[in-house]
Design an enzyme around this catalytic site. Structure first.
Site, PDB file in Angstrom:
ATOM      1  N   GLU B 279      42.944  16.770  53.708  1.00  0.00           N
ATOM      2  CA  GLU B 279      42.648  18.057  54.338  1.00  0.00           C
ATOM      3  C   GLU B 279      41.244  18.544  53.961  1.00  0.00           C
ATOM      4  O   GLU B 279      40.509  19.063  54.804  1.00  0.00           O
ATOM      5  CB  GLU B 279      43.711  19.088  53.923  1.00  0.00           C
ATOM      6  N   GLU B 282      38.918  16.597  55.954  1.00  0.00           N
ATOM      7  CA  GLU B 282      38.934  17.044  57.346  1.00  0.00           C
ATOM      8  C   GLU B 282      38.118  18.335  57.508  1.00  0.00           C
ATOM      9  O   GLU B 282      37.353  18.488  58.464  1.00  0.00           O
ATOM     10  CB  GLU B 282      40.388  17.275  57.797  1.00  0.00           C
ATOM     11  N   CYS B 299      50.813  22.513  56.483  1.00  0.00           N
ATOM     12  CA  CYS B 299      51.912  22.013  55.652  1.00  0.00           C
ATOM     13  C   CYS B 299      53.154  22.883  55.731  1.00  0.00           C
ATOM     14  O   CYS B 299      54.209  22.496  55.252  1.00  0.00           O
ATOM     15  CB  CYS B 299      51.486  21.794  54.212  1.00  0.00           C
ATOM     16  N   SER B 319      45.060  21.810  61.113  1.00  0.00           N
ATOM     17  CA  SER B 319      44.723  20.531  60.504  1.00  0.00           C
ATOM     18  C   SER B 319      45.658  19.457  61.049  1.00  0.00           C
ATOM     19  O   SER B 319      46.833  19.711  61.286  1.00  0.00           O
ATOM     20  CB  SER B 319      44.896  20.631  58.981  1.00  0.00           C
ATOM     21  N   LYS B 358      61.883  22.635  56.819  1.00  0.00           N
ATOM     22  CA  LYS B 358      61.604  21.222  56.539  1.00  0.00           C
ATOM     23  C   LYS B 358      62.646  20.323  57.191  1.00  0.00           C
ATOM     24  O   LYS B 358      62.383  19.165  57.481  1.00  0.00           O
ATOM     25  CB  LYS B 358      61.564  20.985  55.027  1.00  0.00           C
ATOM     26  N   GLU B 361      61.280  20.021  60.581  1.00  0.00           N
ATOM     27  CA  GLU B 361      60.090  19.172  60.572  1.00  0.00           C
ATOM     28  C   GLU B 361      60.469  17.693  60.510  1.00  0.00           C
ATOM     29  O   GLU B 361      59.907  16.868  61.229  1.00  0.00           O
ATOM     30  CB  GLU B 361      59.208  19.528  59.367  1.00  0.00           C
ATOM     31  N   GLU B 366      57.346  13.645  66.499  1.00  0.00           N
ATOM     32  CA  GLU B 366      56.091  13.073  65.991  1.00  0.00           C
ATOM     33  C   GLU B 366      56.284  12.396  64.636  1.00  0.00           C
ATOM     34  O   GLU B 366      55.394  11.689  64.170  1.00  0.00           O
ATOM     35  CB  GLU B 366      55.026  14.177  65.817  1.00  0.00           C
ATOM     36  N   CYS B 503      56.134  28.841  49.059  1.00  0.00           N
ATOM     37  CA  CYS B 503      57.369  28.053  49.033  1.00  0.00           C
ATOM     38  C   CYS B 503      58.308  28.437  47.884  1.00  0.00           C
ATOM     39  O   CYS B 503      59.510  28.229  47.977  1.00  0.00           O
ATOM     40  CB  CYS B 503      57.047  26.575  48.917  1.00  0.00           C
TER      41      CYS B 503
END
Ligand code: SF4
Ligand code: SF4
Ligand code: SF4
Ligand code: FES
Lengths: 159, 574
Positions: B279, B282, B299, B319, B358, B361, B366, B503
């Protein structure tokens, strides 16, 4: 959707307070509140769809499915209530296998509960596409509905 | 201005504008509440918090009633006690007696209220509603039969998260909480954050569990079952196993997972280090090459889904990095699988996460390539504690152990990912090194730490001006997005964590609404960062090794394939 734009033009500087009149206008025009209309109202008033749906379901007047070919209004005014409109509604719901506010799967019937329709002398009364049926009871419901179904089938055949 | 009033015959001081509840709490008086949540303006809907105003003889809701000079309040008079009891009895009148089978058995406010107020029989009988359970969500189950209509979930979803997927629908005894058009949660704008679970006083909301599949895999001798745990788990599990809030129990966590029967144990803080490498690279690439700025972290899967729904115009600003969970998942079934010579199809990959999103996710399209999913099942912290109970694990019988190699070694930069501002701080530590070739003098970046809702800092790194913003709690993101759309350009990098505090306060963490607990969890992470010496991702020897051995360089071909992804606009009713 041009249709709703016309509704919206009547609400310059609209605020969330205009939600209910806007929904009423849409229902008057389209017969019901579709997901697409709610989506448009949502972006017009910057209100979440869940809030719009919540407000709309708070009131009995809004429906979320298109009305059927035969739209049945069941009067729940005091006079009708006293003379058994609850049984009438129950029988209708059983016969058509739908709840008030909904439309049958074949799109033929829809039921709506309305406050007094001002025909207390005819209680208990229902109206189908604006036509009154007076002093209905269980048997009358079956007769009326069966007649409509038969008539409708005939018309379809003749087409 | 100070005012005086009398509470339970004792003169007390208060500030004008405080509620009776605020003052009583300070006095250590325990007044039950239901609908009230701290972050949100009180509605006075449930009346659980009533106290008696002896001057007027009225019962008033203490959560919304401001103190007045000369007021005389009784918090536990006979009238008050009876009123509270009746409220609970009314709530129970149509409540299913399901405690034994309930997700919240032994951790339920309704159960506690009923028990504490001495409700021992059903005096009021109501008609049970026939609301249907909604299992359509990937992460959450909603069981409206257990809902007491306190409205806390609606407040949390709309005001704390800015999503407003759910609201009150219908009226009177048909009232329930639902999504637009009373459909399944999966069709709504719900971002699976689990904030509603965290505030729900009952078992009406809970995460969807995958215990059966996990236990099945552990039991299957042909399956190599790997587990990873997120940076925050080692400090939040403490509460579930009866240790002080914020205690780091990393060693016990490893030992417990091994005892359950996981074949390999990895630390997602390692892949958090890796996320930082990718990251930060990037970000530098975007700044140098005129890419989409500001760049947003990706994230937090709650935030990512929110962006796809509410800010599709800014998706290119996200990102392309996968989250640490997904990077770890991808490496377990490639790098690690090759190392131990096990076919990826024979690996079952479990992630212990602070977060219900999560779960969503992990099953995104993907995140599967040629039939291989990066992560097969996700457990929340609460579910891990449950799994430990199911396997009869007594933590006081365990000796601390370490995680496995090669994906188990972390820096503390990866560790602080679990707190709001942590990703930013970790990224800046490495960006500094990447830009200037030198380590940052002072690694702590205080301006991005803490519980403020938006934290902004302007820095200069090697002659490049870098503006950063940290959004703490998704409900705070919309104004910033609007400013960016309107041309704000002093910010280059934005960290967004959906859950307030990050989190450590995720929707899968031990249930709490007490922000003091959250702060202690946060301090737990920063203590680790303060006490250890490996504090930057780029100096983690295992990170250096994985680039040498396997990945090549950040943003390289292999990274692109395994560690990056893309996002797209979602059409839902918002
Ligand atoms: S919500 Fe609470 S009171 Fe209701 S069944 Fe579950 S544990 Fe029992
Ligand atoms: S999980 Fe989050 S977004 Fe979904 S309903 Fe609950 S609070 Fe709202
Ligand atoms: S689902 Fe839980 S938080 Fe939401 S209104 Fe019902 S009881 Fe309250
Ligand atoms: S907690 Fe005060 S009215 Fe609900």
């Amino acid at each position: 959707m041009k249709a709703l734009n016309q509704v919206f033009t009547n609400y310059k500087d609209a605020s969330p307070d205009d939600l209910i009149p806007i929904l009423q206008d849409i229902q008057a025009q389209e017969g019901y509140l579709s997901e697409a209309s709610v989506r448009e109202v949502s972006s017009f008033l910057h209100l979440p769809a869940s809030r719009i749906f919540g407000v709309a379901t708070f009131y009995n007047q809004f429906r979320f499915t298109p009305t059927g070919k035969y739209h049945i209004s069941v009067c729940r005014g005091t006079a009708c209530h006293v003379l058994g409109s609850a049984t009438v509604l129950e029988e209708l719901e059983k016969k058509l296998k739908i709840k008030a506010g909904n439309t049958s799967r074949d799109g033929l019937f829809s039921i709506e509960v309305v406050a007094c329709i001002g025909a207390c002398g005819l209680a208990p009364v229902i109206s189908i596409n604006g036509e009154f049926h007076a002093k209905v009871d269980r048997n009358a419901i079956h007769r009326i509905i069966d007649e409509i179904i038969a008539k409708n089938a005939e018309n379809e055949d003749n087409k | 201005m100070n005012i005086q009033l009398e509470i339970n015959n004792k003169i007390v001081e208060a500030q004008q504008g405080e509620t009776i509840l605020d003052v009583c709490k300070r006095q250590g008086l325990n007044i039950p509440t239901l609908c009230h949540i701290k972050e949100v303006f009180p509605t006075g809907a449930c009346r659980m918090c009533v106290v008696e105003n002896l001057n007027t003889g009225k019962l008033v809701t203490s959560c919304s009633y401001p103190v007045e000079p000369g007021m005389k309040i009784a918090t536990h008079s006979k009238r008050v006690a009876e009123a509270r009891k009746v409220i609970v009895e009314l709530l129970l009148s149509n409540h299913p007696d399901d405690c034994l089978y309930c997700a919240r058995n032994k951790n339920c406010e309704l159960q506690d209220l009923s028990y504490n107020l001495g409700v021992r029989e059903r005096r009021i009988r109501g008609v049970k509603n026939n609301h249907k359970i909604d299992t359509s969500g990937v992460s959450l189950v909603r069981d409206p039969a257990k809902c007491i209509l306190c409205g806390r979930c609606v407040d949390a979803c709309s005001r704390v998260m800015g999503v407003h997927a759910i609201d009150f629908i219908n009226r009177g005894n048909k009232s329930e909480i639902g999504v637009a058009f009373d459909k399944g949660l999966n069709t709504s704008s719900c971002i699976n954050c689990g904030r509603c679970i965290m505030v729900c006083p009952t078992g009406a909301l809970y995460e969807k569990n995958h215990f059966a599949q996990i236990i099945e895999a552990i039991d299957d001798p042909k399956k190599h079952v790997v587990v990873q745990y997120a940076p925050s788990i080692s400090v939040t599990l403490a509460e579930e196993i009866g240790m002080p809030v914020g205690t780091d129990v990393n060693g016990l966590l490893n030992a417990a997972l091994r005892k359950i029967g996981f074949d390999a144990i990895f630390d997602s803080s390692f892949s958090a280090d890796l996320t930082i490498m990718e990251e930060a690279s990037e970000l530098i690439h975007r700044v140098k090459n005129g890419g989409h700025l500001p760049m947003f972290t990706s994230c937090c899967p709650g935030w990512v889904k929110y962006a796809e729904e509410f800010a599709p115009d800014l998706i290119d600003n996200l990102s392309s990095c996968k989250s640490p969970q997904q990077m770890m998942g991808a490496l377990i079934k490639s790098y690690y699988a090759e190392k131990v010579a096990i076919a990826p199809t024979d690996i079952y990959s479990v992630a212990v996460m602070p977060c219900t999103a999560k779960k969503f996710e992990a099953q995104r399209d993907e995140m599967t390539h040629q039939g291989i999913t990066d992560v097969d099942a996700v457990l929340t912290t609460r579910e891990l504690a449950q799994l430990m109970r199911m396997y009869g694990i007594e933590t006081d019988q365990l000796e601390p152990e370490v995680a496995d190699s090669p994906l188990g070694k972390r820096s503390t930069a990866g560790k602080i990912f679990g707190a709001s501002g942590g990703v930013m701080e970790a990224a800046l530590r490495s960006a500094h090194k990447m830009i200037t070739g030198e380590e940052m003098q002072k690694l702590e970046i205080e301006s991005v730490r803490g519980m403020d809702s938006i934290k902004v800092a302007h820095l200069e790194i090697g002659g490049i001006a870098i503006g950063v913003a940290v959004v703490n709690g998704l409900g705070n993101v919309a104004p910033l997005l609007e400013e960016i759309r309107n041309g704000r350009n002093d910010i280059h990098f934005v960290e967004v964590m959906a859950c307030p505090g990050g989190c450590i306060n995720g929707g899968g963490q031990p249930i709490t609404m007490d922000m003091e607990n959250v702060k202690q969890r946060m301090q737990g992470l920063y203590r680790i960062d303060g006490n250890e010496t490996l504090r930057t991702s780029h100096n983690n020897p295992d990170i250096i090794k994985i680039y040498e051995e396997y990945l090549g360089e950040p943003l390289g071909e292999k990274s692109h394939h395994l560690l990056h992804t893309h996002y797209q606009k979602r059409e839902v009713l918002v």
